[in-house]
Write a protein that holds these residues in place. Structure first.
Motif, short mmCIF file in Angstrom:
data_model
loop_
_atom_site.label_atom_id
_atom_site.label_comp_id
_atom_site.label_asym_id
_atom_site.label_seq_id
_atom_site.Cartn_x
_atom_site.Cartn_y
_atom_site.Cartn_z
N LYS A 1 -0.07 -13.61 13.99
CA LYS A 1 1.12 -12.95 14.51
C LYS A 1 1.46 -11.67 13.74
O LYS A 1 2.61 -11.22 13.76
N ASP A 2 0.49 -11.09 13.11
CA ASP A 2 0.69 -9.85 12.35
C ASP A 2 1.06 -8.71 13.29
O ASP A 2 0.34 -8.43 14.25
N THR A 3 2.19 -8.04 13.03
CA THR A 3 2.61 -6.92 13.87
C THR A 3 2.12 -5.57 13.34
O THR A 3 2.28 -4.56 14.01
N LEU A 4 1.52 -5.56 12.15
CA LEU A 4 1.03 -4.31 11.57
C LEU A 4 -0.48 -4.17 11.68
O LEU A 4 -0.99 -3.06 11.82
N VAL A 5 -1.19 -5.28 11.59
CA VAL A 5 -2.65 -5.28 11.75
C VAL A 5 -2.97 -6.24 12.89
O VAL A 5 -3.01 -7.46 12.70
N PRO A 6 -3.19 -5.74 14.11
CA PRO A 6 -3.42 -6.60 15.27
C PRO A 6 -4.60 -7.54 15.03
O PRO A 6 -5.64 -7.14 14.51
N VAL A 7 -4.42 -8.80 15.41
CA VAL A 7 -5.44 -9.80 15.13
C VAL A 7 -6.77 -9.45 15.82
O VAL A 7 -7.85 -9.78 15.32
N GLY A 8 -6.70 -8.75 16.96
CA GLY A 8 -7.91 -8.35 17.67
C GLY A 8 -8.80 -7.41 16.89
O GLY A 8 -9.98 -7.21 17.25
N ILE A 9 -8.27 -6.84 15.82
CA ILE A 9 -9.06 -5.91 15.03
C ILE A 9 -10.20 -6.62 14.31
O ILE A 9 -11.19 -5.99 13.92
N GLY A 10 -10.09 -7.94 14.17
CA GLY A 10 -11.14 -8.70 13.52
C GLY A 10 -12.46 -8.59 14.24
O GLY A 10 -13.52 -8.37 13.62
N GLU A 11 -12.43 -8.77 15.55
CA GLU A 11 -13.68 -8.67 16.32
C GLU A 11 -14.21 -7.25 16.30
O GLU A 11 -15.43 -7.04 16.31
N ALA A 12 -13.31 -6.26 16.28
CA ALA A 12 -13.76 -4.86 16.19
C ALA A 12 -14.47 -4.62 14.86
O ALA A 12 -15.48 -3.90 14.81
N MET A 13 -14.00 -5.24 13.79
CA MET A 13 -14.67 -5.11 12.49
C MET A 13 -16.02 -5.81 12.51
O MET A 13 -16.98 -5.35 11.88
N GLY B 1 1.91 -14.09 9.67
CA GLY B 1 2.17 -12.68 9.90
C GLY B 1 1.35 -11.83 8.95
O GLY B 1 0.18 -12.11 8.69
N HIS B 2 1.99 -10.79 8.39
CA HIS B 2 1.27 -9.83 7.56
C HIS B 2 1.16 -10.26 6.10
O HIS B 2 0.46 -9.60 5.33
N ALA B 3 1.83 -11.33 5.72
CA ALA B 3 1.78 -11.76 4.32
C ALA B 3 1.45 -13.24 4.24
O ALA B 3 2.25 -14.06 3.78
N PRO B 4 0.25 -13.65 4.65
CA PRO B 4 -0.11 -15.08 4.68
C PRO B 4 -0.12 -15.74 3.31
O PRO B 4 0.03 -16.95 3.22
N SER C 1 10.33 -6.14 6.27
CA SER C 1 10.77 -7.07 7.31
C SER C 1 9.77 -7.11 8.46
O SER C 1 9.58 -8.15 9.10
N LEU C 2 9.09 -6.00 8.72
CA LEU C 2 8.06 -5.98 9.76
C LEU C 2 6.91 -6.93 9.43
O LEU C 2 6.25 -7.45 10.32
N GLN C 3 6.67 -7.14 8.15
CA GLN C 3 5.53 -7.93 7.72
C GLN C 3 5.71 -9.42 8.01
O GLN C 3 4.73 -10.17 8.04
N ILE C 4 6.95 -9.84 8.22
CA ILE C 4 7.21 -11.26 8.46
C ILE C 4 7.99 -11.46 9.75
O ILE C 4 8.48 -12.55 10.03
N ASN C 5 8.09 -10.42 10.54
CA ASN C 5 8.87 -10.48 11.78
C ASN C 5 8.33 -11.58 12.72
O ASN C 5 7.13 -11.70 12.94
#
Length: 254
Positions: A204-216, A232-235, A143-147
């Motif tokens: 809107k992913d609550t498990l992998v913050p979107v800002g992590i993309g720039e960090a990668m 969300g987490h399951a596009p 449920s967190l994956q689509i919250n």
């Protein structure tokens, strides 16, 4: 052979690696669409779906099992935990990896002072609750994956139905997967990657913050980054056309 897998279509090969606690059935509709132009291999990770359990669920042991199912280079698309597997495959078995797609995934899931990941105590809580009520814990995780998505109710039912299509992973396997999520840091592997790599993240992913993309991207400047608006987490379930468009753009850019 202890790994169960299904093959759809013909053409340039793709391997789809599911996330924690799931199985290859989660990909079905997505795989069928990709298979219109490509050969798509959907795997059950060890101890998941119809794949046999292995003595210890580690990235190394998982990759060794998966290396037996392909005999040529493929694009490995890893969702969530599957992204860690895909990155590890590129390092351990480069002869079967032509490119890597981190789908709602990243090289280090736990946050620290210089990395915007998940709070470690969130994973600890899942680990503690598995022994109390495994199925309810898995459903809460799903449920967190689509919250927060407009189609939450519909997607929640779909995820629960897919989860119950096959036997549940044992607590041992689930704890092993959580340990991989908690302990693995593949940032150096991402930096050293010698094949094309993409990160496709849900806005809107609550498990992998979107800002992590720039960090990668700081780690690997050649990273192809796509942010899927309102996902969300399951596009691949909620925003399939947008995700396929991002994949085509990545493949053509190579």
């Amino acid at each position: 052979m202890t790994i169960h897998y299904q093959v759809y279509g013909e053409g340039e090969p793709i391997v789809l690696v599911h996330g924690w606690a799931m199985h290859s059935g989660i990909w079905r509709n997505f795989a069928e669409q990709l298979a219109q132009t490509r050969r798509v291999v959907c795997v059950d990770l060890p101890g998941h779906g119809l794949s046999a359990e292995i003595p210890e669920f580690t990235l190394e042991s998982v990759c060794e099992q998966l290396s037996e199912i392909v005999d040529s280079k493929a694009c490995w698309i890893g969702w969530s935990l599957g992204g860690s597997v895909a990155l590890a495959m590129a390092g351990l078995f480069p002869e079967v990896v032509s490119s890597v797609v981190l789908l709602a995934s990243n090289p280090c899931f736990v946050e620290n002072a210089d990395w915007p990941g998940m709070p470690e105590n969130q994973l600890d809580l899942f680990a503690e609750n598995l022994g109390v009520d495994c199925e309810s814990t898995l459903l809460r995780f799903l449920s967190l994956q689509i919250n927060g998505l407009p189609e939450f109710r519909k997607l929640s039912k779909k995820l629960a139905a897919v989860l119950r299509e096959s036997r549940m992973p044992t607590e041992k396997t689930l704890q092993g997967g959580l340990a991989v999520l908690k302990q693995t840091d593949l940032r150096s592997a991402l930096a050293d990657l010698r094949v094309p790599v993409a990160a496709m993240l849900g806005e809107k992913d609550t498990l992998v913050p979107v800002g992590i993309g720039e960090a990668m991207r700081v780690i690997n400047p050649d990273l192809h980054l796509s942010v899927i608006k309102n996902a969300g987490h399951a596009p691949f379930l909620s925003h399939r056309p947008e995700l396929i468009e991002s994949l085509i753009d990545f493949w053509e850019s190579r």
